[in-house]
Enzyme design. Structure first.
Site, PDB file in Angstrom:
ATOM      1  CG  PHE A 145      44.870  34.412  42.109  1.00 24.31           C
ATOM      2  CD1 PHE A 145      45.824  34.215  41.116  1.00 24.31           C
ATOM      3  CD2 PHE A 145      43.536  34.466  41.735  1.00 24.31           C
ATOM      4  CE1 PHE A 145      45.464  34.069  39.792  1.00 24.31           C
ATOM      5  CE2 PHE A 145      43.146  34.330  40.412  1.00 24.31           C
ATOM      6  CZ  PHE A 145      44.112  34.121  39.441  1.00 24.31           C
ATOM      7  CD  GLN A 146      42.657  37.668  39.414  1.00 27.16           C
ATOM      8  OE1 GLN A 146      41.622  37.811  40.072  1.00 27.16           O
ATOM      9  NE2 GLN A 146      42.639  37.441  38.107  1.00 27.16           N
ATOM     10  CB  VAL A 204      44.497  60.090  20.310  1.00 25.91           C
ATOM     11  CG1 VAL A 204      45.935  60.611  20.363  1.00 25.91           C
ATOM     12  CG2 VAL A 204      43.662  60.731  21.416  1.00 25.91           C
TER      13      VAL A 204
END
Length: 572
Positions: free
Chosen positions: A110-111, A378
Site C-alpha cells: 500500500f502506497q 509565475v
C-alpha cells in the site's frame, strides 16, 4: 532509549534548523513524535508541495539549510514539485522522505513507490536508511551535500527504521566552507585581451552577481558597459546602478534587448538566461560562472571562465583599459525612454474599467517597506514584478524563476515569513496560482503569519492566454470563474479587501499593509493587458494575425475590441 528519529531531530537542531514543514502521517510517526518534545517547530501545511516551496523560500532568503518532510507514497510525490524548484534555484534543502515498512519494500505494498528513483532528478543526493548503523552518518552526509552543493538532499527512511534505537547518538554539525574560486592567470589574460580589443561591451548579470554589486559596477565603469540583468539578477544588481538598462528575455523590454544586440562583446556574469533567441548572433561572448558545467550551455562562447563573479571581477579589473562611453550613453538614454513608456502605462483607469496590473504593481512598489520581500507567482505577476518593482539592496525578489511552477507565491511567502517574522512579505498571487493551492490560506491563518497576499484577479490564466494569441490560436481553456477571494479569506480568519476601482486602490493597499496579521487584497485587473516582449518576431506578428482571423470566424470579435481598447497606449 533514543530513537533514530530523535537523533535526527537533535542533529537538525544542532545545525540551526528551526522548523520542519510537512503533514503528519503514520510513516512519519517517529519524526513527529520527536518533534513534539523538541524546541523546533513542526509547521503543518495543507499540501506537501507547499511545504517544499516554503522550505525552498526560507533557504533562499537565509542561505541556510531548510527542511521539509513527506509521508510514504503520495506524501513523497507531493514534495517533488517544490523540491524541483529548490534544486533548480540552487538553495540548500533537506527532505525527510518517509517510506513504507522495510519488510514490505518490493512487495507492491500500500502506497509503495521507489523514492530513490522518484527524487533522483530533483536532488544532489538521495539515499535510503535501512539500518541503525547508517545513522547519524547518512544524515550528516545529506546535510553536507545540501549545503556544499547548494541543492536538495533527500534522506529516505522507512517508518519502522526511524523508530529503532539509535546505534550512535552523536551530534555533529556540517561544515560551511566558502572557497575562493578564481580563473587562471592565462584565462584572465585572454578575457582582458578580448575586452580591450573591442569597442562596445555589454554585461549580462544574473543571480551569480549576488554579493558582487560593487565589483560588477567597477567593471561596467571601466568598460563603459551597460548592464542588462536577468530576472534572478534584478535584486542583486538593479539598484544604485547608473549602468542599468533593464532586462531582456521574455520578461524584459526593448532597452535591454537592444544593448545586447548592439554589443561587439557580451560579458555574461553569473547568469543562466535560458532563451537562446535573445543572445547576440555575431558578438564575441565571454561567460563567467562558478559552475564549469554551465559554460556554453545557452549560447556558443569565445571564452569561458570558471570563477566567483566578485573574485573574477577584482582580478580582471587591473588588466582592463577604459573605453569610449558612447555605447553606454546611448544605451542608458534608450533605457530612460523605455522606462518612461513603461511608467506611462502604470496609470489609473476610469471608474468603469478594470485596474491596470502595471498601476497595481507601481503602487505596491511605492507603498511597501524598504526591506520588503516580494514573491510573484509565475505568469503575468512575474512580468509586472520585473518591470515595476524597484530594488535597493535591502529588498528581496524571489520566486520560481527557473522551475516556473504555478502557485509558488503564497507557499513561498509562508517560508519567508517564518524565517523573517518582522519583515514585510508581499505574495503577488495570480488568481490561478492562488486557487491551485488555495488551502495554504488556512496555513497562513492557522499560524497567524502576517503575509500580505495581493491577488491579480483577471479571471484567466493570463500568460497562457497571451501565449495562445501569439501562436495564432483563440484562447481556450484559460477562462477562470473566481469567487470573491476577499470573502474567502475572511471566512478563514484572514482580513480581506476587494478592490475594483483605481481610485480605491492606494488606500486599500495602505490598510492591508498596516493590518496586524495576514491580509488578502483581491484586485480586479485588466485581463487584456498585453505583456509585450522586448522584440516581436515575424512569427509572433503572424500568430496575432491568425488569432484575429480565427477569433472573428468563431464569432468572438468582441474580444478584439476589448484587446484593442486595453492596449491602444502600447501601440500609439
Amino acid at each position: 532509549m533514543v530513537t533514530i528519529a530523535q537523533n535526527i531531530v537533535e542533529n537538525l537542531a544542532a545545525n540551526g534548523v528551526q522548523r520542519i514543514y510537512g503533514i503528519a502521517g503514520d510513516s512519519l510517526n517517529g519524526i513527529t513524535e520527536a518533534m513534539r518534545t523538541s524546541e523546533m517547530d513542526w509547521i503543518t501545511v495543507r499540501h506537501e508541495e507547499a511545504g517544499a516551496l516554503a522550505a525552498a523560500a526560507e533557504a533562499a532568503t537565509t542561505g541556510e539549510l531548510a527542511v521539509c518532510a513527506g509521508s510514504a507514497g503520495p506524501g513523497n510525490l507531493h514534495l517533488v514539485n517544490g523540491l524541483y524548484d529548490a534544486q533548480r534555484s540552487r538553495v540548500p534543502v533537506l527532505a525527510l522522505a518517509a517510506h513504507i515498512p522495510s519488510s514490505e519494500i518490493g512487495s507492491r505494498y500500500f502506497q509503495e513507490t521507489t523514492p530513490t528513483d522518484l527524487f533522483a532528478e530533483c536532488s544532489v543526493w538521495t539515499e535510503t536508511v535501512t539500518s541503525a548503523e547508517q545513522m547519524p552518518r547518512a544524515l550528516r552526509i545529506a546535510m553536507q551535500e545540501a549545503v556544499s552543493r547548494r541543492g536538495v538532499a533527500v534522506l529516505v527512511i522507512p517508518g519502522d527504521v526511524a523508530l529503532l534505537e539509535a546505534a550512535d547518538e552523536a551530534i555533529t554539525t556540517v561544515q560551511h566552507a566558502r572557497p575562493r574560486v578564481l580563473p587562471t592567470e592565462d584565462d584572465l589574460g585572454r578575457a582582458a585581451e578580448l575586452l580591450n580589443n573591442c569597442d562596445k561591451v555589454t554585461i549580462l548579470a544574473g543571480a551569480g552577481t549576488a554579493g558582487a554589486h560593487a565589483e560588477v559596477l567597477a567593471l561596467a565603469d571601466t568598460l563603459a558597459a551597460p548592464i542588462v540583468h536577468a530576472m534572478r539578477g534584478k535584486e542583486h544588481i538593479a539598484w544604485d546602478n547608473p549602468f542599468d538598462v533593464g532586462m531582456t528575455g521574455l520578461l524584459g523590454f526593448a532597452s535591454g534587448y537592444r544593448a545586447m544586440a548592439e554589443a561587439d562583446t557580451l560579458l555574461m556574469l553569473g547568469t543562466d538566461l535560458p532563451y537562446q533567441q535573445f543572445y547576440p548572433e555575431n558578438a564575441t561572448i565571454i561567460q563567467v560562472d562558478i559552475r564549469g558545467e554551465q559554460l556554453g550551455r545557452r549560447t556558443r562562447l569565445d571564452l569561458g571562465l570558471v570563477g566567483d563573479v566578485g573574485e573574477t571581477a577584482r582580478a580582471l579589473l587591473p588588466l582592463l583599459r577604459s573605453k569610449d562611453r558612447r555605447h553606454l550613453e546611448a544605451s542608458v538614454k534608450h533605457y530612460q525612454r523605455t522606462r518612461e513608456r513603461l511608467d506611462d502605462l502604470a496609470t489609473p483607469t476610469r471608474s468603469r474599467r478594470a485596474i491596470r496590473p502595471q498601476y497595481l504593481t507601481r503602487l505596491l512598489d511605492e507603498q511597501a517597506s524598504e526591506d520588503a520581500v516580494f514573491i510573484p507567482d509565475v505568469g503575468s505577476p512575474v512580468v509586472w514584478a520585473a518591470r515595476y518593482l524597484s530594488m535597493n539592496g535591502r529588498r528581496r525578489l524571489i520566486g520560481s524563476f527557473t522551475h516556473g511552477t504555478m502557485a509558488n507565491a503564497l507557499s513561498q511567502g509562508i517560508g519567508v515569513q517564518f524565517a523573517h517574522p518582522d519583515r514585510q512579505v508581499v505574495a503577488m498571487a495570480g488568481d490561478g496560482g492562488l486557487a491551485m493551492l488555495l488551502g495554504e490560506l488556512l496555513t497562513v491563518a492557522q499560524h497567524r503569519l502576517p503575509v500580505k497576499i495581493v491577488v491579480y484577479n483577471n479571471s484567466s490564466l493570463n500568460f497562457i492566454d497571451l501565449e495562445m494569441k501569439a501562436a495564432g490560436f483563440p484562447p481556450f481553456g484559460t477562462e477562470l470563474v473566481n469567487p470573491d477571494f476577499a470573502v474567502v479569506a475572511e471566512s478563514m480568519g484572514i482580513r480581506g479587501f476587494r478592490v475594483e476601482k483605481s481610485a480605491e486602490l492606494s488606500g486599500a493597499i495602505d490598510e492591508a499593509f498596516a493590518h496586524d496579521g495576514p491580509a488578502l487584497l483581491d484586485v480586479v485587473t485588466e485581463p487584456n493587458e498585453l505583456t509585450m516582449p522586448p522584440a516581436v518576431t515575424a512569427e509572433q506578428v503572424k500568430g496575432f494575425t491568425l488569432y484575429m482571423i480565427r477569433t472573428v470566424m468563431s464569432g468572438r470579435g468582441d474580444e478584439l475590441i476589448d484587446l484593442a481598447r486595453a492596449n491602444l497606449r502600447q501601440v500609439f
